[in-house]
Every structure is written in structure tokens, then in C-alpha cells.
Design a protein around this motif. Structure first.
Motif, mmCIF file in Angstrom:
data_model
loop_
_atom_site.group_PDB
_atom_site.id
_atom_site.type_symbol
_atom_site.label_atom_id
_atom_site.label_comp_id
_atom_site.label_asym_id
_atom_site.label_seq_id
_atom_site.Cartn_x
_atom_site.Cartn_y
_atom_site.Cartn_z
ATOM 1 N N ALA A 295 -1.253 5.993 5.013
ATOM 2 C CA ALA A 295 -1.589 5.486 3.680
ATOM 3 C C ALA A 295 -2.132 6.615 2.811
ATOM 4 O O ALA A 295 -2.825 7.511 3.286
ATOM 5 N N VAL B 123 0.862 -1.182 0.000
ATOM 6 C CA VAL B 123 0.000 0.000 0.000
ATOM 7 C C VAL B 123 0.898 1.232 0.000
ATOM 8 O O VAL B 123 1.822 1.320 0.806
ATOM 9 N N THR C 73 2.326 4.639 1.062
ATOM 10 C CA THR C 73 2.190 5.414 2.292
ATOM 11 C C THR C 73 3.188 6.556 2.289
ATOM 12 O O THR C 73 4.029 6.679 1.383
ATOM 13 N N VAL D 229 -5.038 6.549 7.298
ATOM 14 C CA VAL D 229 -5.087 6.816 5.863
ATOM 15 C C VAL D 229 -5.515 8.257 5.650
ATOM 16 O O VAL D 229 -6.457 8.742 6.285
#
Length: 635
Positions: free
Chosen positions: A430, A387, A389, A409
Motif C-alpha cells: 500500500a 487502497v 498499492t 504499507v
């Protein structure tokens, strides 16, 4: 027509025969039925293949050495396709070769049940007239080996057949005198390239020119199993067949009982892809002959990184044989291919960890979206897929561990004080604005039972910006709002870390989305279904609050500012102006470059505030080290 007589029972004298403009029909079928002139080569090679199959059916004990040879002559501007198959008698030339829509191959397949025969519609020979001014067919039938016949036609509307000496052995030569615009087809290097793809699965060797090696001399792993590692054989085939990318791994497509007879190979392509790209590359073969070179719709939409080859005898081609009927066999193959991809990815993760790591690195963005489309893939990828980030690519599990059990996030792309806050937290954040990241993490948090902090939403911000120990009086809140906030910004007194950060301007991402989708120009770009969903999501906000300005009451400088205001200190307004200028400057450093304030005025304000505060410091304290009280001008 008699009164009361239905139309389909009209008197015989009223019935007429539909007239056919043969010239116009031949022109349409030959010129407009196919999308590319290369199809003519495919159709002629296919006819040659079926001629061999027919001979084996009719004369199984005969002396038959099947081969197909294609020659190009750039000087004469000709292409010739020669076979050693069954050949044609003169009645067969008239009945099948010169009759549109009548195919001996189809009749023979229906009679014998032989599924190796490819032809179906009796139209393939017409494709020759799409590229040739003249077509000449010289043939000798295995039933009449002492006789030879020559068919000759210009344009396909009229033809003549004449006797010629028999060929040394039964078979047929089809020679095309190419039109000027198709003269490049006579180049034998071009013929090799085209036929290597069209004929790779044909069991009969296909040669070009005087070559001793056939263009289809490729080991097909699902037909001729290798003595070595099956995976290595699959990788060799995928490397030879793939046109744009090298394969990272390859896995088989196998028949499914009660489903499809399809068999073949799929592979993961070694080419960087992103959420909006589509590099699906699937070729479909029918009984060994290329049918559709770009059948990507058979692959799931999320599989933009997959290439492959499949063959099937159950698929139904269109009349041009360049596409497939969307029938139950087509849909069954779609399901089979989806299952094969999922099973292949599971196998790769289990047996080939190095290849699996490369797949995750290359196609992490695509796989985030893929995981949301298939529950099996989400189970496989939840803890492995990277993911994006603020600290590079991390798995959701690593995000959770670094966040103390919570996954953080950001709904925006950061910048300014917002980015400073995220860095100061020392927690990876994220990038929620990236493809599929936010819905993936929402599902991950639900699956793993962990907390998801959506920074940039009002609810998510509450987890970072705590309420003050004591509410500020309304008068002080109003003064601070007037001194620090711009139109569209809501001042929110709070406490947060680090205490050295006096204030943070956080855009309201829901308000941003609402503004975008209400823009007339944006409406024209967003699909209606997506627009309805977005409007439902933003219905709870009126869009008036574009950003929230969180004032950190844990910051010594802010406390000093309030003390100065309460005591009536003349430097309080100057200090507040300095903080406001700092807010504008930092917000302007964000990705949009828009702070809601005048950047030039803010820069000038910093200088003015510094000068005013310096002038306010008593001479005896000029050498005193900096202290939190310096901001408010207190001695």
C-alpha cells in the motif's frame, strides 16, 4: 448628569435623538448589503410571490390566477417583474414600500402563522436600487380594483406617488431602468438561467418574456411524488439541477422529529475528487426561494463529492438573505445532512451495486478519509474502499490475503533498491504516502486483528530484514560500513529475500519528516496543530540516521566479498567499490533523485571496478561461465 445617577437614567433634557443620514443609509443598504446584483431579481420575484400569498390569505374565495412574469428589454435597458397578486393601496405604498425596515409580509406571517410568506426584514425592495437608476412601481390593490397608483424614485432617497388608470386586474409591475454596468441583466436568456435556479421550488409559475413554459416547470420529487420509480425521479431532478457533474446516485433528506424540518435531495457527483479537493455543492431554499447558493458548510468536510438541494422554514437568514445564522437550527440541519449521506451510501451499497462500484472507483481517495471521520462509514467501507498499492487499487482485504494475513504499507514513495525489494517480495504494498491510506490501514488492522507492516519505519523493517545467523565481528562490520555506507547511512547486516539482492538502502521516513518540519519554510506552511502532532511523532529520532543500508548476508556475492576480505584478497576493495557504486546508482533512481553519493563518480567507479576485476581473472578462466565467486575475483 447628576452625581450618582446611572447613565441609563439621565435627565430627559440630556437625551438626544440619533440622526440618520438617509442618503448614506440607502446607499449602504442598496449597494453593499448584497454580494451580487442578481439578488435584486431574487428579491423582486420573492416580493411578487408574497403578494400572491397575501391575496390568497385576504381573499381566499376570489378569482385569482397566480403567475409571475419577468421581461427584459435590452434596447430600453429595462427589466420588469409583473405579478397578479394583492397589489398595494396608496397608504401601503407609503407605509411599506417607501419605509426602510418595515415589512408587511413579516407582520402578516406573525399575524396569520402562514409559513409560505418569504419576506422578513422589509429591505428587499432596496436591492432594486443597487442595479437601477430609476425604479417605477405600477400597482392596483385587490381591495381597490378601480384605482391605480404609480411610485417613481431615482436612488431611493426621494419618491413620488401619482394616480394612474387601474390595471386590468389587481397586481403590480416593478420596472427597473438599469444602470449601464448592469445592462446585461435585460437579456432574457440570462434571466431564464438565473430564475430557473432561484425559483425552481416556487409553487407559483414564473415565466420569462412571452414564454409559454415557466422556468420552474420541474418535478420536485419531494413535493410531487412520481407514479414511477422514486429513485428515477430523484435522478432526473439531480441531473437537471446539478451544475457541474452528473449524479451517480441520489437519496432523500427527510424531516427529523425533534430535529429539523428540512426536506430535499442529496446526490453523489460523478466527478473525480481527491483528498485535498472540495466539490461540495449545496443550495438552500427558504420557503421555496433560493437563500444560499453555496451552503457547503452545512455538509460534512469529508463529503467533497456531495451535491444537493434542501429547503427549510426554520433556518434564520441574515439581513441580506444570502447566508444563514449559525444557530441551533443550522447545527441541527448539519447533523441531519450527515446522517442522510451515511444512510444514502448504505442504501446505495445494498440496493444499487453498480452505482456503488462507480462511487468507490470515482471517490476512493475521499472515502478513505471519510471512513476515518465517521464510525458508521468505516464499518461500511472497511472491506470495499480501494487502497492505492504497488499493484494498482486493491481493497484492504485483498492486501491482507496477498500478504499472508499481514497488510504491508510503505511509508515512502519507493524507488531504487527499496522499490526493487517490494517487487521481489511479490506482495502488493500500500502507498502509505497517499491521502489517508496509512491511518485507514492502521485502523483496519486493529479492527480485523491482523498484522500491519509499515515498511520504512524501523519497527516495520525488522519484519523484513532478519538478524544474521551469527553476528559479524566488529572489525568486519566497520570495514563494510566504511566501504559501502555514505554519511548519514547506518550499515545493518541482515538476511532477507530474494537472496540475489546484495543490499537495500531504506530511507528513514521519520528522519525525513523531522527534516521537513524543522525547515523554517515548512513551518510557515504547516498549520500549528499539525506541526505539534508531527513533532511529537518525530521526537524519538535525532535525525542523524537518514537511511539504513541493509546488507544481505544470504546473498552469495556478499558472502564471497567477506571471504575475500578475510583472506586478504586484493580484489575485495574493488568488489566493495562496485557494490557501493551500484547502491548510489539505484538510489539515484528513486523519487527524490538523491542518493547521498556522487552519481558521476559512481558511474565511473563501475567501469573502473569491471576493468580491475577483469584484469584479475587468470587467462585460463576467461571462458568460465559466471559464478557467485566472480564478484570477489576468486578463481
Amino acid at each position: 448628569m447628576s452625581e450618582g445617577l446611572p447613565p441609563d437614567h439621565a435627565p430627559a433634557e440630556d437625551l438626544r435623538t440619533t440622526e440618520v443620514d438617509l442618503g448614506g443609509l440607502v446607499n449602504v443598504l442598496a449597494t453593499h448589503l448584497y454580494s451580487t446584483p442578481l439578488v435584486a431579481l431574487r428579491e423582486l420575484v420573492q416580493n411578487a410571490h408574497d403578494s400572491h400569498t397575501r391575496r390568497l390569505l385576504e381573499d381566499p374565495d376570489g378569482d385569482h390566477h397566480p403567475l409571475i412574469r419577468v421581461r427584459g428589454d435590452a434596447v430600453r435597458r429595462t427589466v420588469a417583474v409583473e405579478d397578479t397578486g394583492a397589489g398595494l393601496t396608496e397608504p401601503e405604498i407609503h407605509a411599506y414600500l417607501a419605509t426602510v425596515g418595515t415589512g408587511y409580509t413579516r407582520m402578516l406571517r406573525e399575524l396569520t402563522g402562514n409559513q409560505d410568506l418569504i419576506g422578513a426584514f422589509g429591505l428587499g425592495f432596496l436591492s432594486a436600487f443597487s442595479v437601477a437608476d430609476e425604479v417605477v412601481v405600477t400597482t392596483t390593490s385587490h381591495r381597490e380594483p378601480a384605482l391605480g397608483h404609480r411610485y417613481r424614485s431615482r436612488g431611493g432617497q426621494q419618491y413620488r406617488v401619482e394616480p394612474v388608470p387601474a390595471r386590468p386586474r389587481p397586481g403590480t409591475v416593478v420596472e427597473l431602468t438599469l444602470k449601464d454596468e448592469h445592462a446585461h441583466l435585460a437579456d432574457e436568456d440570462a434571466l431564464r438561467e438565473v430564475l430557473a435556479r432561484y425559483c425552481v421550488l416556487l409553487p407559483i409559475p414564473v415565466y420569462v418574456g412571452d414564454d409559454e413554459e415557466p422556468v420552474n416547470a420541474v418535478d420536485v420529487p419531494w413535493r410531487r411524488p412520481s407514479d414511477g420509480d422514486p429513485h428515477e425521479a430523484r435522478m432526473r431532478f439531480a441531473s437537471a439541477f446539478g451544475r457541474r457533474f452528473e449524479p451517480l446516485t441520489a437519496f432523500p433528506v427527510e424531516p427529523v422529529d425533534g430535529g429539523t424540518d428540512a426536506i430535499g435531495l442529496l446526490w453523489v457527483q460523478d466527478g473525480g475528487t481527491y483528498g485535498s479537493s472540495d466539490n461540495r455543492d449545496l443550495a438552500v431554499y427558504l420557503r421555496g426561494m433560493l437563500l444560499a447558493d453555496d451552503a457547503r458548510d452545512l455538509l460534512p468536510g469529508w463529503a467533497g463529492f456531495i451535491g444537493g438541494v434542501v429547503e427549510s422554514g426554520r433556518l434564520t437568514p441574515t439581513a441580506s438573505r444570502e447566508d444563514l445564522q449559525r444557530d441551533e437550527h443550522y447545527r441541527a440541519l448539519q447533523r441531519t445532512l450527515t446522517d442522510a449521506i451515511v444512510d444514502g451510501l448504505y442504501e446505495t451499497a445494498r440496493l444499487r451495486p453498480a452505482a456503488w462500484r462507480r462511487i468507490l472507483t470515482r471517490h476512493g481517495q475521499d472515502l478513505l478519509g471519510a471512513a476515518l471521520c465517521d464510525d458508521r462509514l468505516f464499518t461500511l467501507l472497511a472491506d470495499d474502499v480501494p487502497v492505492p498499492t504497488s499493484q494498482g487499487d486493491l481493497t484492504a482485504g485483498a492486501l491482507r490475503a496477498a500478504g499472508g494475513g499481514a497488510v504491508h504499507v510503505a511509508l515512502g514513495s519507493g524507488g531504487g533498491f527499496e522499490e526493487m525489494l517490494y517487487r521481489a517480495m511479490r506482495v502488493p504494498i500500500a502507498r502509505g504516502e497517499r491521502y489517508a491510506v496509512l491511518p485507514f490501514l492502521r485502523r483496519y488492522a486493529q479492527l480485523r486483528g491482523c498484522r500491519l507492516v509499515e515498511l520504512g519505519s524501523e519497527q516495520g523493517d525488522r519484519s523484513l530484514f532478519r538478524d544474521p545467523e551469527r553476528p559479524l565481528p566488529a572489525e568486519e562490520t566497520a570495514w563494510l560500513a566504511g566501504a559501502l555506507a555514505d554519511p548519514g547511512e547506518q550499515l545493518v547486516p541482515a538476511r532477507f529475500d530474494p537472496p540475489g539482492l546484495p543490499l537495500v538502502l531504506v530511507p528513514d521516513r521519520e528522519a525525513e519528516l523531522k527534516a521537513r518540519i524543522e525547515d523554517d519554510r515548512a513551518d510557515a506552511r504547516i498549520p500549528s496543530a499539525a506541526l505539534r502532532l508531527a513533532r511529537a511523532f518525530t521526537a524519538r529520532t535525532d535525525g542523524e540516521v537518514r537511511a539504513r543500508l541493509y546488507l544481505n548476508l544470504s546473498c552469495p556475492a556478499v558472502r564471497d566479498l567477506l571471504d575475500a576480505y578475510r583472506s586478504g584478497h586484493t580484489g575485495s576493495a574493488t568488489a566493495a567499490g562496485l557494490l557501493r557504486s551500484l547502491k548510489v546508482i539505484m538510489a539515484a533512481a528513486g523519487p527524490t533523485g538523491s542518493s547521498g553519493g556522487d552519481l558521476t563518480a559512481a558511474l565511473a567507479g563501475v567501469g573502473t571496478a569491471v576493468s580491475a576485476l577483469t584484469a584479475a581473472v587468470p587467462a585460463g578462466l576467461a571462458d568460465v561461465p559466471d559464478s557467485p565467486g566472480a564478484l570477489s575475483g576468486e578463481a
